[in-house]
Enzyme design. Structure first.
Site, PDB file in Angstrom:
ATOM      1  N   GLY A   1      64.799  90.415  15.133  1.00  0.00           N
ATOM      2  CA  GLY A   1      63.785  91.462  15.353  1.00  0.00           C
ATOM      3  C   GLY A   1      62.538  91.188  14.534  1.00  0.00           C
ATOM      4  O   GLY A   1      62.636  90.787  13.378  1.00  0.00           O
TER       5      GLY A   1
ATOM      6  N   ARG B   1      66.353  86.316  19.976  1.00  0.00           N
ATOM      7  CA  ARG B   1      67.725  86.194  19.475  1.00  0.00           C
ATOM      8  C   ARG B   1      68.409  85.197  20.402  1.00  0.00           C
ATOM      9  O   ARG B   1      68.721  85.537  21.540  1.00  0.00           O
ATOM     10  CB  ARG B   1      68.432  87.549  19.482  1.00  0.00           C
ATOM     11  CG  ARG B   1      67.806  88.553  18.515  1.00  0.00           C
ATOM     12  CD  ARG B   1      68.612  89.831  18.427  1.00  0.00           C
ATOM     13  NE  ARG B   1      68.081  90.704  17.394  1.00  0.00           N
ATOM     14  CZ  ARG B   1      67.352  91.798  17.632  1.00  0.00           C
ATOM     15  NH1 ARG B   1      67.075  92.140  18.858  1.00  0.00           N
ATOM     16  NH2 ARG B   1      66.907  92.533  16.637  1.00  0.00           N
TER      17      ARG B   1
ATOM     18  N   ASP C   1      70.001  88.095   8.451  1.00  0.00           N
ATOM     19  CA  ASP C   1      71.090  87.194   8.051  1.00  0.00           C
ATOM     20  C   ASP C   1      71.715  86.421   9.213  1.00  0.00           C
ATOM     21  O   ASP C   1      72.297  85.356   8.995  1.00  0.00           O
ATOM     22  CB  ASP C   1      72.134  87.869   7.150  1.00  0.00           C
ATOM     23  CG  ASP C   1      72.598  89.197   7.670  1.00  0.00           C
ATOM     24  OD1 ASP C   1      72.319  89.498   8.853  1.00  0.00           O
ATOM     25  OD2 ASP C   1      73.243  89.926   6.893  1.00  0.00           O
TER      26      ASP C   1
ATOM     27  N   THR D   1      63.079  91.689   7.881  1.00  0.00           N
ATOM     28  CA  THR D   1      63.648  92.711   8.771  1.00  0.00           C
ATOM     29  C   THR D   1      63.281  94.088   8.220  1.00  0.00           C
ATOM     30  O   THR D   1      63.239  94.275   7.005  1.00  0.00           O
ATOM     31  CB  THR D   1      65.192  92.609   8.891  1.00  0.00           C
ATOM     32  OG1 THR D   1      65.698  93.837   9.444  1.00  0.00           O
ATOM     33  CG2 THR D   1      65.883  92.383   7.568  1.00  0.00           C
TER      34      THR D   1
ATOM     35  N   ASP E   1      65.152  96.546   8.305  1.00  0.00           N
ATOM     36  CA  ASP E   1      66.373  97.269   7.930  1.00  0.00           C
ATOM     37  C   ASP E   1      66.717  97.206   6.436  1.00  0.00           C
ATOM     38  O   ASP E   1      67.511  98.015   5.949  1.00  0.00           O
ATOM     39  CB  ASP E   1      67.576  96.715   8.716  1.00  0.00           C
ATOM     40  CG  ASP E   1      67.381  96.808  10.217  1.00  0.00           C
ATOM     41  OD1 ASP E   1      66.599  97.670  10.668  1.00  0.00           O
ATOM     42  OD2 ASP E   1      68.006  96.018  10.953  1.00  0.00           O
TER      43      ASP E   1
ATOM     44  N   ASP F   1      68.654  95.239   5.094  1.00  0.00           N
ATOM     45  CA  ASP F   1      70.123  95.146   5.056  1.00  0.00           C
ATOM     46  C   ASP F   1      70.627  93.760   4.670  1.00  0.00           C
ATOM     47  O   ASP F   1      71.752  93.384   5.000  1.00  0.00           O
ATOM     48  CB  ASP F   1      70.696  95.561   6.429  1.00  0.00           C
ATOM     49  CG  ASP F   1      70.209  94.642   7.550  1.00  0.00           C
ATOM     50  OD1 ASP F   1      69.269  93.852   7.333  1.00  0.00           O
ATOM     51  OD2 ASP F   1      70.774  94.716   8.657  1.00  0.00           O
TER      52      ASP F   1
ATOM     53  N   ARG G   1      69.930  99.563  12.132  1.00  0.00           N
ATOM     54  CA  ARG G   1      71.165  98.937  12.645  1.00  0.00           C
ATOM     55  C   ARG G   1      72.377  99.599  11.989  1.00  0.00           C
ATOM     56  O   ARG G   1      72.575 100.785  12.191  1.00  0.00           O
ATOM     57  CB  ARG G   1      71.155  97.424  12.378  1.00  0.00           C
ATOM     58  CG  ARG G   1      72.084  96.654  13.297  1.00  0.00           C
ATOM     59  CD  ARG G   1      71.978  95.164  13.039  1.00  0.00           C
ATOM     60  NE  ARG G   1      70.723  94.621  13.473  1.00  0.00           N
ATOM     61  CZ  ARG G   1      70.478  94.187  14.712  1.00  0.00           C
ATOM     62  NH1 ARG G   1      71.417  94.223  15.609  1.00  0.00           N
ATOM     63  NH2 ARG G   1      69.317  93.692  15.042  1.00  0.00           N
TER      64      ARG G   1
HETATM   65  O1  F6P Z   1      66.997  94.700  13.020  1.00  0.00           O
HETATM   66  C1  F6P Z   1      65.839  95.385  13.341  1.00  0.00           C
HETATM   67  C2  F6P Z   1      66.109  96.409  14.401  1.00  0.00           C
HETATM   68  O2  F6P Z   1      64.888  97.077  14.687  1.00  0.00           O
HETATM   69  C3  F6P Z   1      67.231  97.398  14.089  1.00  0.00           C
HETATM   70  O3  F6P Z   1      66.810  98.433  13.224  1.00  0.00           O
HETATM   71  C4  F6P Z   1      67.588  97.878  15.476  1.00  0.00           C
HETATM   72  O4  F6P Z   1      68.927  98.311  15.516  1.00  0.00           O
HETATM   73  C5  F6P Z   1      67.412  96.637  16.302  1.00  0.00           C
HETATM   74  O5  F6P Z   1      66.538  95.773  15.589  1.00  0.00           O
HETATM   75  C6  F6P Z   1      66.824  96.897  17.669  1.00  0.00           C
HETATM   76  O6  F6P Z   1      66.771  95.703  18.351  1.00  0.00           O
HETATM   77  P1  F6P Z   1      65.992  95.485  19.726  1.00  0.00           P
HETATM   78  O7  F6P Z   1      64.533  95.498  19.415  1.00  0.00           O
HETATM   79  O8  F6P Z   1      66.469  94.188  20.218  1.00  0.00           O
HETATM   80  O9  F6P Z   1      66.356  96.642  20.589  1.00  0.00           O
END
Ligand code: F6P
Length: 334
Positions: free
Chosen positions: A16, A77, A108, A130, A132, A134, A176
């Site tokens: 992301g 991804r 990660d 990120t 998050d 995390d 997440r």
């Molecule tokens: O990891 C970043 C994040 O924005 C998370 O907070 C969220 O769960 C996820 O990515 C959303 O991913 P996508 O943009 O692929 O829907």
């Protein structure tokens, strides 16, 4: 920076996007150029690496990106890169592109890929990017501060209208499986309750009873912040409406919290971590993650970093409840 044999490195963003990724790319490019190293920008993360989708980066290519959200290299991804075949194709691609090293900016999942590449002879340096926050090996990830500030800005706006209508608002934020965004945004907006995956709470005791007590003492609007990892917020809204007797609205902030111009904090860390990553590559060091510990820049072996754990500050969580309800007679300690 010291002498090295690196002549050409790649940089990519993966997973992301997060505000500050562009600032980190800029730092990597400028630090490398300062040492006469060429930089190849790889578009769309590991997918672009496998497919050789690149752009040569110069000092000028990064001259206007410091304040821009997202990632101008784009991100993805890649499922193919998770396979052995995909990794070998990426190694081949690095050879074709003449890369002596690679800087990976992401979460990660992206670091695991960087470790695989390092083992195949492509020295990789990872930068935590990120919203998050995390990633266990670091106190801070690029984009987190901007995301929290965006959430605060949005929740403040929601509060205005909740106050005007004597309503309760449940706001879901991203993260997440982690609750860092929720905890920080909740504290900063004076949320009556903060629900995060790391701390199980008793909805009856910690939310419903406290809301009733607060209403009896004259409070008629509430903000509840919920991390997405906790689950569906509609059921909670229904319960509050039925058991507390207050109109309750739900808002999912969604991707708005992932965009926007990075805050100064994100820009400074992105610059420091980008510079450090190149510094390590110059010393012939690969297979490492750079991060922040006690406010200082540190680095770890990628595999070691992936084994680390980090936990929510429980005292901070408890504090959030105390300062949002102090003075209420019937407040029950959590
Ligand atoms: O990891 C970043 C994040 O924005 C998370 O907070 C969220 O769960 C996820 O990515 C959303 O991913 P996508 O943009 O692929 O829907």
């Amino acid at each position: 920076m010291s002498e090295n044999k690196m002549k050409r490195i790649g940089v990519l963003t993966s997973g992301g996007d997060s505000p500050g990724m562009n600032t980190a790319i800029r730092a990597v490019v400028r630090a490398a150029l300062d040492n006469d190293i060429e930089v190849v920008g790889i578009r769309r993360g590991y997918s672009g690496l496998i497919e050789g989708e690149t752009v040569e980066l110069t000092a000028k290519s990064v001259s206007e990106v410091i304040a821009r959200g997202g990632t101008f290299l784009c991100t993805a991804r890649s499922t193919k890169f998770k396979t052995e075949e995909g990794v070998l194709e990426a190694v081949e691609s690095c050879k074709k592109l003449g890369l002596d090293g690679l800087v990976v900016i992401g979460g990660d999942g992206s670091f695991r890929g960087a470790s695989d590449l390092s083992k195949q002879g492509v020295p990789c340096l990872c930068i935590p990017g990120t919203i998050d926050n995390d990633i266990s090996c670091t106190e801070y990830t690029i984009g987190f501060d901007t995301a929290v500030n965006t959430c605060v800005d949005c929740i403040d706006k929601i509060r205005d209208t909740m106050q005007s209508h004597n309503r309760c608002s449940i706001v879901e934020v991203m993260g997440r499986h982690a609750g860092y965004i929720a905890l920080n945004a909740g504290i900063a907006t004076g949320a009556m309750a903060i629900l995060i995956p790391e701390v199980p709470i008793d909805i009856e005791k910690d939310v419903i009873v406290r809301m009733r007590a607060a209403m009896e003492s004259g409070r008629h609007h509430f903000i509840i912040v919920v991390a997405e990892g906790v689950g569906n917020i509609d059921a909670l809204a229904e319960k509050i409406k039925n058991e507390v007797g207050i109109e309750t609205k739900t808002t999912v902030l969604g991707h708005i919290q992932r965009g926007g111009s990075p805050t100064a904090t994100d820009r400074v860390w992105a610059s420091r971590l980008g510079y450090e990553a190149v510094k390590l590559l110059l010393q012939g060091i690969g297979d490492r993650v750079v991060g922040v510990k006690n406010g200082e820049v540190v680095n770890y072996d990628i595999q070691e970093a992936l084994k680390m754990t980090k936990s929510i500050d429980k005292e901070m969580y408890k504090m959030a409840y105390v300062v949002s309800t102090a003075g209420l007679e019937r407040y029950k300690k959590i």
